[in-house]
Design a protein around this motif. Sequence first.
Motif, PDB file in Angstrom:
ATOM      1  N   VAL A 111       4.078  -2.078  -3.997  1.00 24.83           N
ATOM      2  CA  VAL A 111       4.876  -0.818  -3.705  1.00 24.83           C
ATOM      3  C   VAL A 111       5.858  -0.703  -5.103  1.00 24.83           C
ATOM      4  N   ARG A 153       5.294   4.804  -3.392  1.00 23.75           N
ATOM      5  CA  ARG A 153       5.167   4.082  -2.099  1.00 23.75           C
ATOM      6  C   ARG A 153       6.487   3.202  -2.319  1.00 23.75           C
ATOM      7  N   ARG A 213       4.749   5.983   1.908  1.00 26.08           N
ATOM      8  CA  ARG A 213       3.906   6.546   0.819  1.00 26.08           C
ATOM      9  C   ARG A 213       3.787   8.219   0.559  1.00 26.08           C
TER      10      ARG A 213
END
Length: 340
Positions: A80, A140, A174
């Motif tokens: 992420v 994300r 996301r």
Amino acid sequence: MTAPASDGVPAAVLCGLGSWLPPTVVPNDELAGPLGVSDAWIHQRSGVRSRRRVDDGTATVALAAEAGARALKSQGHGQVDAVLLATATPDRVTPPCAPEVAARLGLSGAAAVDLSAACSGFVYGLSLAAGCIAARTFARVLVIGAETMSAVVDPRDPATGPIFGDGAAAAVVRAGRPGEPGAFGPFVLGSDGGGADLIQVPRGGSRTRYRYTAEEPRARVRMDGREVFRRALEHLGGALTRAVEKAGWTPAEVDRFAIHQANARISRSLATRMKVPEERWLSNIEHVGNTSAASVPLLLDHAVRDGALAPGQRVAVAAFGAGLTWGATTLVWPDLAAGG
């Protein structure tokens, strides 16, 4: 990493969930005697029968990392771009917890920051993640709510001692298409600093510096329960109504309401006010108590695990907490596995 350029503004889409509760269960009976009350008295006033407590030496970073790992596993994607950690009980005044959590998750180099909005912190975190995704700053984001409320709860106070619990939960969002399952709708956020004293830990900051005494060995939470209850109904009801309207729905068209688990009576009162059957209001307060910023994501993860949330259902999410702060949003539930 920035989100890839595309036509239109990307939406924040829920794609992973995970939670973690400390293994130690504290039933009402363990608290009732010293407080001079009964198990039934606690349950009647709050809806709580038990809560979780961390062991000595375990704090918020550890809880957050456990929940974050489960959320990452749930979404099937290890990387992420940012970690947003909502907490009112950080391990230390400084440094913030989020960078350490990111490092424990193997995300060193990711942006990482703590958010302080008490029980509303997770909803605020989702809104910030959505804004960063819309701006294509991140593709994300891991949003965590984690609390070690036992560090600030006064076990001698019947207004707060039986209510709060420890725990953590996390969501991965996301970049995606507006309107797809899991895409968050518009956020409704608000605050009222005039109520700042209604829920507070009055010592330990720069205004009232902390000094240890035999009578008060640590800073403890104080709450005006009656006034907090009244304002929670007002602001949660208003935020939920506006968020549902912004989604183009009516309250009757919402399949599940997932609100901060502060008190079971709040959900029942809101159900009556909004004329929505009580069975549409998700609840897990009975076994976890009020876990502050962790409450909403814990509720969602437990609901998926228990089968109370199904793909395609319309869901309204809301929270209210110290500050005073509140927030709400909506989504159509995606095909998502619980990661707890």
